[in-house]
Enzyme design. Structure first.
Site, PDB file in Angstrom:
ATOM      1  N   ALA A 110     123.407  53.946 105.945  1.00 32.04           N
ATOM      2  CA  ALA A 110     124.554  54.849 105.973  1.00 32.04           C
ATOM      3  C   ALA A 110     125.135  55.112 104.593  1.00 32.04           C
ATOM      4  O   ALA A 110     125.443  56.264 104.237  1.00 32.04           O
ATOM      5  CB  ALA A 110     125.631  54.276 106.900  1.00 32.04           C
ATOM      6  N   ASN A 168     122.690  57.024 102.360  1.00 34.25           N
ATOM      7  CA  ASN A 168     122.643  58.395 102.877  1.00 34.25           C
ATOM      8  C   ASN A 168     123.818  59.199 102.335  1.00 34.25           C
ATOM      9  O   ASN A 168     123.673  60.356 101.912  1.00 34.25           O
ATOM     10  CB  ASN A 168     122.714  58.399 104.407  1.00 34.25           C
ATOM     11  CG  ASN A 168     121.507  57.789 105.078  1.00 34.25           C
ATOM     12  OD1 ASN A 168     120.486  57.542 104.447  1.00 34.25           O
ATOM     13  ND2 ASN A 168     121.628  57.536 106.369  1.00 34.25           N
ATOM     14  N   ARG A 191     117.124  43.062 110.583  1.00 39.30           N
ATOM     15  CA  ARG A 191     117.952  42.893 109.386  1.00 39.30           C
ATOM     16  C   ARG A 191     118.632  41.523 109.337  1.00 39.30           C
ATOM     17  O   ARG A 191     119.346  41.225 108.378  1.00 39.30           O
ATOM     18  CB  ARG A 191     118.981  44.009 109.297  1.00 39.30           C
ATOM     19  CG  ARG A 191     120.009  43.983 110.395  1.00 39.30           C
ATOM     20  CD  ARG A 191     120.726  45.305 110.647  1.00 39.30           C
ATOM     21  NE  ARG A 191     121.231  45.983 109.481  1.00 39.30           N
ATOM     22  CZ  ARG A 191     121.830  47.183 109.531  1.00 39.30           C
ATOM     23  NH1 ARG A 191     121.983  47.797 110.697  1.00 39.30           N
ATOM     24  NH2 ARG A 191     122.272  47.753 108.434  1.00 39.30           N
ATOM     25  N   ASN A 199     131.551  53.537 111.818  1.00 43.56           N
ATOM     26  CA  ASN A 199     130.112  53.259 111.902  1.00 43.56           C
ATOM     27  C   ASN A 199     129.796  52.004 112.727  1.00 43.56           C
ATOM     28  O   ASN A 199     129.147  51.073 112.246  1.00 43.56           O
ATOM     29  CB  ASN A 199     129.516  53.112 110.496  1.00 43.56           C
ATOM     30  CG  ASN A 199     128.626  54.293 110.135  1.00 43.56           C
ATOM     31  OD1 ASN A 199     128.095  54.974 111.008  1.00 43.56           O
ATOM     32  ND2 ASN A 199     128.466  54.532 108.854  1.00 43.56           N
ATOM     33  N   ASP A 255     126.493  60.721 108.495  1.00 40.49           N
ATOM     34  CA  ASP A 255     126.635  60.435 107.060  1.00 40.49           C
ATOM     35  C   ASP A 255     126.686  61.734 106.265  1.00 40.49           C
ATOM     36  O   ASP A 255     127.452  61.846 105.299  1.00 40.49           O
ATOM     37  CB  ASP A 255     125.464  59.578 106.582  1.00 40.49           C
ATOM     38  CG  ASP A 255     125.338  58.287 107.375  1.00 40.49           C
ATOM     39  OD1 ASP A 255     126.375  57.717 107.749  1.00 40.49           O
ATOM     40  OD2 ASP A 255     124.191  57.873 107.637  1.00 40.49           O
TER      41      ASP A 255
END
Length: 345
Positions: free
Chosen positions: A62, A65, A132, A192, A285
């Protein structure tokens, strides 16, 4: 790991002990953003990953971006993060730097670059899986914030994604915001929310540490309702009134229905655009990049919303998380109605 950061050393892609790799072609960064960018494996055709034989390699995150989107709109921007000492980390840094972003990225020798896998099981659905946990960016620490970078910018942008990565990453967000406030730098926040990283309640608690300092707030209705649980989620105006305060712009992203913003007690609304949608990931984004760039350009709120909606719409017309982020000439074509012919001659 202590709240002050990881104990091991980090280096940049060239082997230095600190982490900076310049690439900004537009001057000193006006916007600084902090957050994880992952390597991205994506399918080029529809179908389940259980059967498809190949994937394409790209990247997405994000905050990067946003930085790329801002640079394409003429706003010099910097991105702060960490990647692993691996080929995917090398690719992440190279691609983002190649877009003109001022990259400040520590290379972690002990943790891998995060990975995102995006597929389209059917023509109407998109599936995104994240790998992640324990990534290099989850070890983001206040020491990764370069001296003077935030203080010399005009705006700091953060998101709820980073705060949910780890306690240290959240501390980095809080530290960055405190430094911005102390220096008189404006703060932008995109909620987000990602349910795979944490609960709504957890995110509300974390963002409560910085919300009072936020000058520009973004989110979809479901995301903004995390910060205003007593407001009616289905009514964007109610959410905006609950979250706006003197000096703060609250902006709700409504996808194809456009967007609305409340600032200084005045509500502004703008319609969306009808486009042939290829990939919606990253559109939010691009929207934020459009809004912030227009704000920094001194445009009024209606023009900020118009640019943001156009950026979000154009981002949906191209595969990838950031590849469809438009440049000003492409925005002008859409907003002026000159973008009707798909063939360039």
């Amino acid at each position: 790991m202590s709240s002050g950061g990881s104990a091991h050393s980090s280096r940049d892609i060239r082997g230095d002990e600190r982490s900076h790799s310049g690439g900004n072609r537009g001057g000193a960064p006006r916007v600084v953003t902090v957050g994880e960018t992952m390597a991205l494996m994506r399918t080029s055709v529809n179908g389940s990953l259980a059967h498809l034989p190949t994937v394409d390699v790209a990247l997405g995150g994000a905050e990067s971006n946003l930085a790329i989107g801002l640079c394409r709109l003429g706003v010099p921007s910097a991105w702060v993060s960490r990647v692993g000492d691996d080929p995917l980390g090398t690719r992440v840094v190279r691609e983002i730097r190649g877009e003109g972003v001022d990259v400040h990225c520590a290379i972690d020798p002990q943790r891998p670059t995060g990975l995102m896998v995006k597929s389209r099981p059917t023509a109407a659905t998109t599936r995104v899986d994240y790998y992640r946990s324990g990534s290099a960016a989850s070890a983001l620490a206040p020491m990764d914030l370069p001296d003077g970078l935030i203080e010399n910018a005009e705006l700091l942008h953060v998101s709820g994604l980073t705060s949910l990565l780890s306690p240290d990453a959240h501390l980095t967000v809080v530290t960055a915001v405190k430094r911005a406030v102390a220096a008189g730098v404006k703060v932008s926040l995109d909620v987000n929310f990602r349910s795979r990283l944490g609960t709504r309640e957890r995110l509300a608690t974390l963002l409560g540490d910085v919300l009072e300092h936020v000058d520009v707030l973004f989110g979809g209705p479901e995301e903004l309702s995390i910060l205003a649980p007593d407001a009616e989620e289905a009514v964007p105006r109610t959410l905006l009134h609950a979250l706006a305060r003197k000096g703060r712009e609250a902006v709700v992203k409504l996808g194809p229905d456009g967007a609305a913003a409340l600032t200084d007690g005045q509500l502004h609304e703008a319609p969306g655009h009808v486009v042939d949608v290829v990939d919606t990931v990253g559109a939010g984004d691009a929207f934020v990049a459009g809004y912030l760039s227009a704000r920094l350009d001194g445009l009024a709120v209606p023009q900020r919303l118009a640019r943001a909606n156009a950026c979000g719409a154009l981002a949906c017309t191209t595969p990838g998380d950031w590849e469809g982020a438009p440049r000003l000439r492409e925005l002008d074509a859409l907003l002026s109605g000159r973008g009707g012919d798909p063939v360039s001659r």
